[in-house]
Design a protein around this motif. Structure first.
Motif, PDB file in Angstrom:
ATOM      1  N   THR A   5       0.804  -1.226   0.000  1.00 60.81           N
ATOM      2  CA  THR A   5       0.000   0.000   0.000  1.00 60.81           C
ATOM      3  C   THR A   5       0.835   1.272   0.000  1.00 60.81           C
ATOM      4  OG1 THR A   5      -0.171  -0.258   2.405  1.00 60.81           O
ATOM      5  CG2 THR A   5      -2.030  -1.021   1.082  1.00 60.81           C
ATOM      6  N   MET A   6       2.159   1.159  -0.018  1.00 70.00           N
ATOM      7  CA  MET A   6       2.990   2.361  -0.076  1.00 70.00           C
ATOM      8  C   MET A   6       3.123   2.781  -1.541  1.00 70.00           C
ATOM      9  SD  MET A   6       6.734   3.223   1.542  1.00 70.00           S
ATOM     10  CE  MET A   6       6.220   3.024   3.236  1.00 70.00           C
ATOM     11  N   THR A   7       2.144   3.541  -2.003  1.00 69.31           N
ATOM     12  CA  THR A   7       2.076   3.929  -3.414  1.00 69.31           C
ATOM     13  C   THR A   7       2.601   5.333  -3.672  1.00 69.31           C
ATOM     14  OG1 THR A   7      -0.222   4.610  -3.065  1.00 69.31           O
ATOM     15  CG2 THR A   7       0.149   2.368  -3.869  1.00 69.31           C
ATOM     16  N   PHE A   8       2.874   6.094  -2.617  1.00 70.64           N
ATOM     17  CA  PHE A   8       3.462   7.420  -2.790  1.00 70.64           C
ATOM     18  C   PHE A   8       4.964   7.300  -3.060  1.00 70.64           C
ATOM     19  CE2 PHE A   8      -0.199   8.365  -0.024  1.00 70.64           C
ATOM     20  CZ  PHE A   8      -0.774   9.425  -0.714  1.00 70.64           C
ATOM     21  N   ALA A   9       5.488   8.202  -3.883  1.00 76.65           N
ATOM     22  CA  ALA A   9       6.934   8.287  -4.048  1.00 76.65           C
ATOM     23  C   ALA A   9       7.567   8.648  -2.712  1.00 76.65           C
ATOM     24  CB  ALA A   9       7.288   9.333  -5.105  1.00 76.65           C
ATOM     25  N   GLY A  10       8.759   8.092  -2.452  1.00 79.20           N
ATOM     26  CA  GLY A  10       9.411   8.269  -1.167  1.00 79.20           C
ATOM     27  C   GLY A  10      10.169   9.587  -1.060  1.00 79.20           C
ATOM     28  N   ASP A  11      10.195  10.126   0.156  1.00 79.39           N
ATOM     29  CA  ASP A  11      11.033  11.293   0.423  1.00 79.39           C
ATOM     30  C   ASP A  11      12.506  10.888   0.354  1.00 79.39           C
ATOM     31  OD1 ASP A  11       8.728  12.649   0.964  1.00 79.39           O
ATOM     32  OD2 ASP A  11       9.114  12.975   3.085  1.00 79.39           O
ATOM     33  N   ALA A  12      13.355  11.835  -0.030  1.00 83.09           N
ATOM     34  CA  ALA A  12      14.803  11.605   0.031  1.00 83.09           C
ATOM     35  C   ALA A  12      15.543  12.928  -0.062  1.00 83.09           C
ATOM     36  CB  ALA A  12      15.261  10.681  -1.095  1.00 83.09           C
ATOM     37  N   HIS A  13      16.411  13.164   0.925  1.00 83.95           N
ATOM     38  CA  HIS A  13      17.362  14.270   0.857  1.00 83.95           C
ATOM     39  C   HIS A  13      18.574  13.884  -0.009  1.00 83.95           C
ATOM     40  CE1 HIS A  13      15.206  15.033   4.637  1.00 83.95           C
ATOM     41  NE2 HIS A  13      15.721  16.246   4.705  1.00 83.95           N
ATOM     42  N   TYR A  14      18.565  12.675  -0.501  1.00 82.40           N
ATOM     43  CA  TYR A  14      19.770  12.030  -1.033  1.00 82.40           C
ATOM     44  C   TYR A  14      20.404  12.796  -2.184  1.00 82.40           C
ATOM     45  CZ  TYR A  14      22.640   7.807  -1.754  1.00 82.40           C
ATOM     46  OH  TYR A  14      23.666   6.902  -1.853  1.00 82.40           O
ATOM     47  N   HIS A  15      19.596  13.499  -2.982  1.00 77.99           N
ATOM     48  CA  HIS A  15      20.158  14.187  -4.144  1.00 77.99           C
ATOM     49  C   HIS A  15      20.977  15.419  -3.758  1.00 77.99           C
ATOM     50  CE1 HIS A  15      16.952  17.276  -4.027  1.00 77.99           C
ATOM     51  NE2 HIS A  15      16.117  16.289  -3.787  1.00 77.99           N
ATOM     52  N   TYR A  16      20.961  15.791  -2.469  1.00 82.17           N
ATOM     53  CA  TYR A  16      21.822  16.893  -2.020  1.00 82.17           C
ATOM     54  C   TYR A  16      23.219  16.411  -1.625  1.00 82.17           C
ATOM     55  CZ  TYR A  16      17.654  19.848  -1.850  1.00 82.17           C
ATOM     56  OH  TYR A  16      16.530  20.566  -2.185  1.00 82.17           O
ATOM     57  N   LEU A  17      23.391  15.116  -1.361  1.00 81.92           N
ATOM     58  CA  LEU A  17      24.695  14.591  -0.967  1.00 81.92           C
ATOM     59  C   LEU A  17      25.675  14.612  -2.137  1.00 81.92           C
ATOM     60  CD1 LEU A  17      23.756  11.437   1.147  1.00 81.92           C
ATOM     61  CD2 LEU A  17      24.875  13.502   1.997  1.00 81.92           C
ATOM     62  N   THR A  18      26.940  14.884  -1.835  1.00 81.72           N
ATOM     63  CA  THR A  18      27.975  14.858  -2.869  1.00 81.72           C
ATOM     64  C   THR A  18      28.681  13.513  -2.943  1.00 81.72           C
ATOM     65  OG1 THR A  18      29.624  15.744  -1.323  1.00 81.72           O
ATOM     66  CG2 THR A  18      28.385  17.339  -2.648  1.00 81.72           C
ATOM     67  N   ASP A  19      28.465  12.631  -1.971  1.00 80.03           N
ATOM     68  CA  ASP A  19      29.150  11.335  -1.939  1.00 80.03           C
ATOM     69  C   ASP A  19      28.410  10.450  -0.953  1.00 80.03           C
ATOM     70  OD1 ASP A  19      31.008   9.371  -2.522  1.00 80.03           O
ATOM     71  OD2 ASP A  19      32.731  10.442  -1.660  1.00 80.03           O
ATOM     72  N   ASP A  20      28.886   9.213  -0.800  1.00 81.70           N
ATOM     73  CA  ASP A  20      28.334   8.296   0.178  1.00 81.70           C
ATOM     74  C   ASP A  20      29.474   7.467   0.758  1.00 81.70           C
ATOM     75  OD1 ASP A  20      26.529   6.880   1.773  1.00 81.70           O
ATOM     76  OD2 ASP A  20      25.157   6.447   0.122  1.00 81.70           O
ATOM     77  N   ILE A  21      29.180   6.741   1.830  1.00 82.59           N
ATOM     78  CA  ILE A  21      30.195   5.951   2.526  1.00 82.59           C
ATOM     79  C   ILE A  21      30.141   4.486   2.138  1.00 82.59           C
ATOM     80  CG2 ILE A  21      30.444   7.465   4.522  1.00 82.59           C
ATOM     81  CD1 ILE A  21      28.334   5.664   5.939  1.00 82.59           C
ATOM     82  N   ILE A  22      29.270   4.136   1.197  1.00 83.39           N
ATOM     83  CA  ILE A  22      29.148   2.745   0.775  1.00 83.39           C
ATOM     84  C   ILE A  22      29.957   2.506  -0.500  1.00 83.39           C
ATOM     85  CG2 ILE A  22      26.919   2.349   1.864  1.00 83.39           C
ATOM     86  CD1 ILE A  22      25.584   2.879  -0.837  1.00 83.39           C
ATOM     87  N   GLU A  23      30.383   1.268  -0.680  1.00 84.97           N
ATOM     88  CA  GLU A  23      31.134   0.919  -1.882  1.00 84.97           C
ATOM     89  C   GLU A  23      30.291   1.203  -3.117  1.00 84.97           C
ATOM     90  OE1 GLU A  23      32.592  -3.062  -1.697  1.00 84.97           O
ATOM     91  OE2 GLU A  23      34.012  -2.630  -0.064  1.00 84.97           O
ATOM     92  N   GLY A  24      30.925   1.814  -4.111  1.00 84.87           N
ATOM     93  CA  GLY A  24      30.222   2.200  -5.321  1.00 84.87           C
ATOM     94  C   GLY A  24      29.701   3.619  -5.289  1.00 84.87           C
ATOM     95  N   GLY A  25      29.790   4.274  -4.125  1.00 85.61           N
ATOM     96  CA  GLY A  25      29.346   5.662  -4.024  1.00 85.61           C
ATOM     97  C   GLY A  25      27.843   5.794  -3.984  1.00 85.61           C
ATOM     98  N   LEU A  26      27.366   6.944  -4.392  1.00 88.51           N
ATOM     99  CA  LEU A  26      25.942   7.252  -4.317  1.00 88.51           C
ATOM    100  C   LEU A  26      25.099   6.280  -5.140  1.00 88.51           C
ATOM    101  CD1 LEU A  26      26.181  11.123  -4.723  1.00 88.51           C
ATOM    102  CD2 LEU A  26      25.234   9.952  -2.723  1.00 88.51           C
ATOM    103  N   MET A  27      23.970   5.858  -4.563  1.00 91.80           N
ATOM    104  CA  MET A  27      22.990   5.111  -5.350  1.00 91.80           C
ATOM    105  C   MET A  27      22.457   6.019  -6.449  1.00 91.80           C
ATOM    106  SD  MET A  27      20.795   3.032  -2.494  1.00 91.80           S
ATOM    107  CE  MET A  27      21.572   2.329  -1.037  1.00 91.80           C
ATOM    108  N   GLN A  28      22.096   5.422  -7.557  1.00 94.16           N
ATOM    109  CA  GLN A  28      21.714   6.201  -8.731  1.00 94.16           C
ATOM    110  C   GLN A  28      20.198   6.253  -8.908  1.00 94.16           C
ATOM    111  OE1 GLN A  28      24.125   7.896 -10.639  1.00 94.16           O
ATOM    112  NE2 GLN A  28      25.260   7.242  -8.816  1.00 94.16           N
ATOM    113  N   TYR A  29      19.729   7.428  -9.313  1.00 93.02           N
ATOM    114  CA  TYR A  29      18.345   7.599  -9.729  1.00 93.02           C
ATOM    115  C   TYR A  29      18.223   7.190 -11.200  1.00 93.02           C
ATOM    116  CZ  TYR A  29      17.423  10.595  -5.629  1.00 93.02           C
ATOM    117  OH  TYR A  29      17.275  11.093  -4.364  1.00 93.02           O
ATOM    118  N   LYS A  30      17.179   6.458 -11.521  1.00 93.77           N
ATOM    119  CA  LYS A  30      16.875   6.129 -12.911  1.00 93.77           C
ATOM    120  C   LYS A  30      15.373   6.249 -13.097  1.00 93.77           C
ATOM    121  CE  LYS A  30      17.541   2.715 -16.573  1.00 93.77           C
ATOM    122  NZ  LYS A  30      18.094   1.385 -16.934  1.00 93.77           N
ATOM    123  N   ASN A  31      14.984   7.155 -14.000  1.00 94.09           N
ATOM    124  CA  ASN A  31      13.560   7.420 -14.225  1.00 94.09           C
ATOM    125  C   ASN A  31      12.843   7.752 -12.917  1.00 94.09           C
ATOM    126  OD1 ASN A  31      13.829   6.867 -17.026  1.00 94.09           O
ATOM    127  ND2 ASN A  31      13.594   4.675 -16.627  1.00 94.09           N
ATOM    128  N   GLY A  32      13.540   8.505 -12.074  1.00 94.82           N
ATOM    129  CA  GLY A  32      12.948   8.943 -10.831  1.00 94.82           C
ATOM    130  C   GLY A  32      12.911   7.903  -9.733  1.00 94.82           C
TER     131      GLY A  32
END
Length: 396
Positions: A317-344
């Motif tokens: 039932t979670m049909t709304f798009a999720g909140d995320a501050h993530y696109h403001y980050l310049t990097d991440d601490i996980i291998e491979g770096g930032l997760m990627q957006y594709k088609n939103g």
């Protein structure tokens, strides 16, 4: 299997702007406390929590969980979350549960989502989160509704997002309403619109702005005024669904909120709602009372984002798009770096457990960055451009 150690580290990652909100400014970086739970079989589970430097608070809980089985989450919850009311902290427990589920998934060689019932979707649509910004990329500050509408269009074009949320309660309410009016005009009738003043508006102001925005067909009006009573008062007078990440934001307040008719949509948050399994409990209650369900963002890095994506993917039932501050980050601490957006959308990580691994070089680099910058939550509610300013709830 037993837990034999709990390790904590604080890291900070730069942002591409300073982000304003109604109680201050994120000063160009986010910071998180990273948790590692170590088992006697050598499996390490990862957790993450915000709200400033939580290393000391988590270390105080270490003696309570050493020797426990990471599969025995009910016992861990009783010892960590339900012990003494004035020490109870859902956010700390959630980070521990996250790490335990990561261990369980690695032990079983199954993704975390399988431990919660299994994914019903392999990716989650995300929003473009709009903040009034200082020091934007390329220079300057956001000064008008046109600036934020321009940024919304940019996020739609670059990330593919098809919904937005404005972090309001910063500039004049009429100017913030104009942001949504411009976005509707520029992005069309199908683009999702949301506004969130985080409860700072008075009921009369929230009602006035809400009525002005009714014809825009907003997805929801989040925490328009302070408290359960404030949300209920606005909801009774405005024809826009009322959502919340604040009232209620814990199980103790959920029944009163339902009785009062304070909310239509509850934003799930792994930390406020006692971990991924707590979010599943929340979803079941929301389904019982026909409440909508969305996903809240708490300025997370990749570990918590992975947990959020796994959890959300298991809630039909979670049909709304999720909140995320993530696109403001310049990097991440996980291998491979930032997760990627594709088609939103961002894909639910594959692999065992959370499906993410710490990049130790980046951890060391951003630990040092944190030590240089410091814990701005310890000096919170500041605005560098207005040193004498402070927030007033209901003052507008």
């Amino acid at each position: 299997m037993k837990i034999v150690d709990l390790k904590t580290r604080c890291v900070a990652i730069p942002l591409n702007a300073q982000l304003r909100h109604n109680t201050g400014v994120h000063p160009g970086y986010f910071l998180r406390t990273i948790l590692e739970l170590v088992t006697d079989e050598g499996i390490i589970g990862l957790g993450e929590v915000g709200g400033g430097d939580q290393r000391g608070a988590l270390q105080k809980l270490k003696p309570r969980i050493i020797g426990l089985d990471p599969f025995h989450l009910e016992t861990i919850k009783l010892k960590v979350l339900r012990s003494i009311y004035y020490l109870s902290n859902a956010r700390l427990y959630a980070a521990i549960e996250m790490a335990c589920l990561d261990i369980q998934g690695k032990m079983l060689n199954r993704p975390l989502s399988d431990l919660l019932g299994g994914s019903v979707r392999q990716e989650m649509p995300m929003i473009g989160y709009l903040f009034w910004r200082y020091d934007r990329p390329g220079g300057g500050d956001d000064a008008s509704a046109e600036d934020l509408a321009d940024y919304c269009v940019e996020l739609h074009e670059t990330l593919g997002v098809n919904a937005m949320k404005l972090k309001a309660g910063v500039e004049k309410p009429s100017e913030e309403a104009r942001v949504l009016e411009l976005c509707r005009k520029r992005l069309g009738d199908e683009f999702g619109l949301r506004i969130d003043p985080n409860g700072v508006w008075s009921v009369p102001t929230a009602v006035q702005i809400g009525r002005r925005l009714e014809d825009l067909n907003l997805e929801y009006f989040e925490d328009p005024s302070w408290g359960l009573q404030g949300n209920a008062a606005v909801r009774s007078q405005v024809r826009i669904p009322v959502a919340t990440n604040m009232y209620p934001a814990r199980f103790d307040d959920l029944a009163p909120a339902i009785r009062m008719g304070a909310v239509d949509i509850v934003l799930t948050d792994i930390h406020y709602w006692e971990g991924p399994k707590g979010v599943k409990d929340l979803a079941a209650i929301c389904n019982t009372f026909n409440l909508g369900i969305a996903m809240h963002s708490g300025a997370e890095f990749g570990i918590e984002l992975a947990a959020m994506l796994h959890t959300a993917s298991t809630i039909p039932t979670m049909t709304f798009a999720g909140d995320a501050h993530y696109h403001y980050l310049t990097d991440d601490i996980i291998e491979g770096g930032l997760m990627q957006y594709k088609n939103g959308c961002i894909k639910v990580p594959s692999g065992a457990g959370l499906g993410v691994t710490l990049d130790e070089d980046k951890m060391k680099f951003y630990e040092k960055y944190y030590e240089e910058k410091g814990d701005y939550y310890a000096r919170f509610h500041q605005d560098p451009r207005r040193p004498e300013w402070y927030p007033i709830v209901g003052g507008i």
